[in-house]
Scaffold this motif. Structure first.
Motif, mmCIF file in Angstrom:
data_model
loop_
_atom_site.group_PDB
_atom_site.id
_atom_site.type_symbol
_atom_site.label_atom_id
_atom_site.label_comp_id
_atom_site.label_asym_id
_atom_site.label_seq_id
_atom_site.Cartn_x
_atom_site.Cartn_y
_atom_site.Cartn_z
ATOM 1 N N VAL A 136 0.851 -1.186 0.000
ATOM 2 C CA VAL A 136 0.000 0.000 0.000
ATOM 3 C C VAL A 136 0.889 1.239 0.000
ATOM 4 O O VAL A 136 1.820 1.338 0.806
ATOM 5 C CB VAL A 136 -0.941 0.015 1.225
ATOM 6 C CG1 VAL A 136 -1.827 1.251 1.205
ATOM 7 C CG2 VAL A 136 -1.780 -1.252 1.266
ATOM 8 N N ARG A 137 0.603 2.183 -0.900
ATOM 9 C CA ARG A 137 1.261 3.487 -0.915
ATOM 10 C C ARG A 137 0.175 4.539 -0.742
ATOM 11 O O ARG A 137 -0.645 4.756 -1.641
ATOM 12 C CB ARG A 137 2.042 3.694 -2.219
ATOM 13 C CG ARG A 137 3.263 2.796 -2.347
ATOM 14 C CD ARG A 137 3.948 2.953 -3.702
ATOM 15 N NE ARG A 137 3.070 2.511 -4.775
ATOM 16 C CZ ARG A 137 2.921 1.235 -5.140
ATOM 17 N NH1 ARG A 137 3.617 0.296 -4.509
ATOM 18 N NH2 ARG A 137 2.111 0.898 -6.115
ATOM 19 N N ASP A 138 0.165 5.190 0.425
ATOM 20 C CA ASP A 138 -0.910 6.088 0.839
ATOM 21 C C ASP A 138 -0.324 7.482 1.088
ATOM 22 O O ASP A 138 0.430 7.691 2.048
ATOM 23 C CB ASP A 138 -1.558 5.523 2.111
ATOM 24 C CG ASP A 138 -2.812 6.280 2.522
ATOM 25 O OD1 ASP A 138 -3.064 7.366 1.989
ATOM 26 O OD2 ASP A 138 -3.534 5.765 3.399
ATOM 27 N N VAL A 139 -0.639 8.436 0.214
ATOM 28 C CA VAL A 139 -0.134 9.808 0.341
ATOM 29 C C VAL A 139 -1.239 10.686 0.915
ATOM 30 O O VAL A 139 -2.346 10.750 0.364
ATOM 31 C CB VAL A 139 0.337 10.366 -1.014
ATOM 32 C CG1 VAL A 139 0.823 11.814 -0.866
ATOM 33 C CG2 VAL A 139 1.450 9.494 -1.590
ATOM 34 N N ARG A 140 -0.933 11.389 2.033
ATOM 35 C CA ARG A 140 -1.938 12.227 2.704
ATOM 36 C C ARG A 140 -1.398 13.629 2.948
ATOM 37 O O ARG A 140 -0.205 13.816 3.177
ATOM 38 C CB ARG A 140 -2.356 11.599 4.038
ATOM 39 C CG ARG A 140 -2.922 10.187 3.888
ATOM 40 C CD ARG A 140 -3.480 9.649 5.173
ATOM 41 N NE ARG A 140 -3.945 8.260 5.033
ATOM 42 C CZ ARG A 140 -4.592 7.584 5.964
ATOM 43 N NH1 ARG A 140 -4.859 8.172 7.130
ATOM 44 N NH2 ARG A 140 -4.980 6.350 5.751
ATOM 45 N N GLN A 141 -2.315 14.591 2.898
ATOM 46 C CA GLN A 141 -1.978 15.980 3.186
ATOM 47 C C GLN A 141 -2.126 16.197 4.685
ATOM 48 O O GLN A 141 -3.213 16.089 5.239
ATOM 49 C CB GLN A 141 -2.903 16.927 2.410
ATOM 50 C CG GLN A 141 -2.404 18.351 2.312
ATOM 51 C CD GLN A 141 -1.296 18.513 1.288
ATOM 52 O OE1 GLN A 141 -1.268 17.795 0.290
ATOM 53 N NE2 GLN A 141 -0.381 19.436 1.531
ATOM 54 N N THR A 186 6.889 -3.355 8.455
ATOM 55 C CA THR A 186 7.225 -2.999 7.072
ATOM 56 C C THR A 186 6.940 -1.538 6.756
ATOM 57 O O THR A 186 7.110 -1.112 5.611
ATOM 58 C CB THR A 186 6.433 -3.876 6.091
ATOM 59 O OG1 THR A 186 5.026 -3.559 6.177
ATOM 60 C CG2 THR A 186 6.636 -5.360 6.392
ATOM 61 N N VAL A 187 6.515 -0.768 7.750
ATOM 62 C CA VAL A 187 6.084 0.615 7.502
ATOM 63 C C VAL A 187 7.263 1.500 7.105
ATOM 64 O O VAL A 187 8.346 1.437 7.689
ATOM 65 C CB VAL A 187 5.387 1.184 8.755
ATOM 66 C CG1 VAL A 187 5.211 2.696 8.646
ATOM 67 C CG2 VAL A 187 4.035 0.516 8.944
ATOM 68 N N LEU A 214 2.841 7.103 3.302
ATOM 69 C CA LEU A 214 2.891 5.942 4.184
ATOM 70 C C LEU A 214 2.853 4.692 3.315
ATOM 71 O O LEU A 214 1.892 4.452 2.589
ATOM 72 C CB LEU A 214 1.700 5.949 5.146
ATOM 73 C CG LEU A 214 1.566 4.749 6.083
ATOM 74 C CD1 LEU A 214 2.690 4.743 7.104
ATOM 75 C CD2 LEU A 214 0.204 4.757 6.771
ATOM 76 N N ASP A 215 3.915 3.903 3.373
ATOM 77 C CA ASP A 215 4.007 2.641 2.623
ATOM 78 C C ASP A 215 4.035 1.482 3.604
ATOM 79 O O ASP A 215 4.736 1.552 4.628
ATOM 80 C CB ASP A 215 5.269 2.594 1.761
ATOM 81 C CG ASP A 215 5.301 3.691 0.701
ATOM 82 O OD1 ASP A 215 4.252 4.325 0.481
ATOM 83 O OD2 ASP A 215 6.369 3.914 0.105
ATOM 84 N N TYR A 216 3.312 0.411 3.296
ATOM 85 C CA TYR A 216 3.350 -0.770 4.163
ATOM 86 C C TYR A 216 2.829 -1.986 3.405
ATOM 87 O O TYR A 216 2.111 -1.874 2.407
ATOM 88 C CB TYR A 216 2.515 -0.560 5.436
ATOM 89 C CG TYR A 216 1.049 -0.262 5.218
ATOM 90 C CD1 TYR A 216 0.112 -1.284 5.120
ATOM 91 C CD2 TYR A 216 0.593 1.058 5.138
ATOM 92 C CE1 TYR A 216 -1.236 -1.017 4.949
ATOM 93 C CE2 TYR A 216 -0.754 1.340 4.951
ATOM 94 C CZ TYR A 216 -1.659 0.301 4.855
ATOM 95 O OH TYR A 216 -3.005 0.568 4.665
ATOM 96 N N LEU A 217 3.226 -3.160 3.891
ATOM 97 C CA LEU A 217 2.695 -4.423 3.398
ATOM 98 C C LEU A 217 1.524 -4.848 4.276
ATOM 99 O O LEU A 217 1.524 -4.613 5.484
ATOM 100 C CB LEU A 217 3.766 -5.515 3.416
ATOM 101 C CG LEU A 217 4.928 -5.373 2.429
ATOM 102 C CD1 LEU A 217 5.971 -6.455 2.694
ATOM 103 C CD2 LEU A 217 4.448 -5.445 0.986
ATOM 104 N N THR A 218 0.553 -5.479 3.653
ATOM 105 C CA THR A 218 -0.599 -5.978 4.401
ATOM 106 C C THR A 218 -1.047 -7.307 3.824
ATOM 107 O O THR A 218 -0.929 -7.563 2.623
ATOM 108 C CB THR A 218 -1.773 -4.977 4.361
ATOM 109 O OG1 THR A 218 -2.885 -5.526 5.074
ATOM 110 C CG2 THR A 218 -2.214 -4.691 2.931
ATOM 111 N N SER A 219 -1.532 -8.179 4.675
ATOM 112 C CA SER A 219 -2.217 -9.384 4.213
ATOM 113 C C SER A 219 -3.702 -9.067 4.112
ATOM 114 O O SER A 219 -4.146 -7.967 4.421
ATOM 115 C CB SER A 219 -1.953 -10.547 5.164
ATOM 116 O OG SER A 219 -2.340 -10.204 6.471
ATOM 117 N N GLY A 220 -4.467 -10.036 3.665
ATOM 118 C CA GLY A 220 -5.904 -9.812 3.518
ATOM 119 C C GLY A 220 -6.311 -9.325 2.142
ATOM 120 O O GLY A 220 -7.498 -9.169 1.870
#
Length: 476
Positions: A47-52, A75-76, A185-191
């Motif tokens: 997941v690559r999540d860019v926030r203001q 993994t964050v 914010l980058d991280y690995l996730t299962s599901g």
């Protein structure tokens, strides 16, 4: 004496440190400026999540909500997309979610209010109670008595620190800039995962097929991913077993949508893997599965084969009734090439075969798993066992052959394989015998070829008739 007391008190006040709370801000999906997912086949996504986020100079706690419940916190990665002037002291993940049970458990040893309602008048009365236990029920101390059932409804003064309404990732950071910044914010996730599925429609002559491929994406991560750019990774990156994959959510009921792509999915090589990029942004709701068109090819040349597979266990012992009845497997072969209307890397997945019957209804013929197939490779898939084409095997000879070397044993054996065909058209059956050790065919009524350690015969069986293969072999 009074002077001493005053100076002593002054010194206590002077050395007592002043503790300032670190400012805290929370950021959710409304702050998202860009969201991207790279989804892998093994219940894994990046997941690559860019926030203001409004930063300030100095220490700050940033709480990220609307993230995956199945995030792998180790993994964050967090960075300022523009300046990079940010220092992260620590990151921690709170998944102790607020619920009636967790709220009750957090009040063990504390006081709550029990409100009772008179059923006749509707009047309410309240009484203080201490929560003694919340394990397998509730135990309350009310005045000079102990209650094991709630005699009314419970009222709590506040939500204790540490209970979150949703999964929360907190980053304690030191910023060297102030003002609104974009944090990635980058991280690995299962599901989250994907797999390829194919539908192959064979023509009446079983020498052509129409092939369509679909990418099925499932989201059981506990959160929605809205307006995300999605890429699908085909291949098998190595993943250690330090963290077990969480597949329990896949058993939940999920919505299913089939979404035709407005234009083709872009495909590219990446390292030793292949990336497939969806042409439009996607919203993946929690507990939802969606399918996207991966490819469509018509009039693909195929070849249907009938195969009888043998074993390697009957060449070194006497077995007169080795196999009285043998299944004959049907396979479909095709070449993944541009001159065969294909020629793109095909991600591995289930291929399901169908054919239209005499009444115009499509019937299911069988399915087989295809491995990852690069361009210009051949594909062989098992479709099922034939009803009309059958075989049987008899061992007609077995003997031990004297050998000059006592440590080497030699055997001779002979076999008769009868192939029957109840179809209205003739077929050619490929008989494959995996003969162990060093071997030599001494006699045969059909010529064989050698495929590794396997002897292969191609036997033509007429419509409504039968054919017999006989051979003798020496094994050492």
């Amino acid at each position: 004496m009074n002077t001493f007391k005053r100076s002593f008190l002054f010194s206590l006040v002077f050395v007592t440190p002043v503790v300032f709370a670190i400012p805290t801000l929370q950021t959710g999906k409304n702050d998202q400026k860009q969201l991207s997912l790279t989804i892998y086949e093994r219940d894994l996504a990046l997941v690559r999540d860019v926030r203001q986020v409004p930063l300030q100079d100095g220490a700050l706690k940033v709480q990220f909500v609307d993230i995956s419940e199945r995030i792998q916190p180790e993994t964050v990665m967090l960075r300022d997309t523009v300046s990079g002037k940010i220092s992260v002291a620590q990151i921690y993940f709170d998944n102790n979610l607020l619920s009636p049970q967790t709220l009750l458990e957090s009040y063990v040893g504390k006081t709550v209010r029990v409100i009772k309602t008179d059923p006749a008048t509707g009047a309410e009365t309240q009484e203080s109670a201490q929560v003694l236990s919340a394990r397998n029920g509730i135990v309350l101390k009310m005045g000079d008595r102990i209650e094991t059932n709630v005699p009314g409804r419970l009222v709590y003064e506040r939500i204790p620190e540490g209970l979150q309404a949703s999964p929360t990732l907190t980053a304690e950071l030191a910023s060297k800039v102030s003002g609104s910044r974009q944090l990635e914010l980058d991280y690995l996730t299962s599901g989250i995962g994907w797999n390829a599925n194919y539908v192959a429609l064979l023509n009446a002559g079983e020498n052509r097929m129409d092939l369509s491929g679909w990418a099925a994406i499932s989201n059981n991560s506990g959160t929605e991913f809205r307006n995300a750019n999605v890429q699908l990774m085909a291949g098998s990156p190595n993943v250690t077993n330090a963290r077990p994959m969480l597949m329990a959510a896949a058993a939940r009921s999920a919505k299913f949508d089939a979404v035709p792509a407005g234009n083709e999915i872009a495909q590219e090589s990446f390292s030793d893997y292949h990336l497939y990029t969806l042409p439009h942004k996607v919203t993946l709701s929690n507990n939802q599965s969606r399918q996207y068109a991966l490819l469509s090819a018509s009039d693909v040349k195929v070849k249907k084969e009938w195969i009888l597979d043998g074993g390697n266990y009957y060449y070194r012992s006497r077995m007169p009734n080795v196999s009285d009845s043998l299944p004959v497997t049907m396979t479909v072969e095709f070449r993944n090439a541009k001159n065969n209307r294909l020629g793109m890397p095909l991600p591995g997945g289930i291929v399901r075969f169908y054919q239209t019957d005499g009444r115009g209804n499509q019937q299911f013929l069988g399915e087989s798993r295809m491995s990852h197939t690069p361009a210009n490779d051949d594909v062989t898939l098992r479709m099922g066992e034939s009803f009309d084409v059958t075989g049987s095997r008899k061992q007609t000879l077995f003997k031990t052959v004297p050998s000059e070397n006592q440590s080497v044993r030699k055997y001779e054996s002979a076999y008769t394989i009868v192939l029957k065909n109840a179809k209205s058209t003739g077929v050619t059956v490929q008989v494959r015998e995996p003969i162990p050790g060093s071997w030599q065919i001494l006699q045969e009524n059909y010529p064989h070829t050698k495929d590794g350690t396997t002897a292969v015969w191609r036997v033509a069986v007429p419509a409504g008739g039968q054919a017999t293969l006989s051979y003798r072999v020496r094994v050492e």
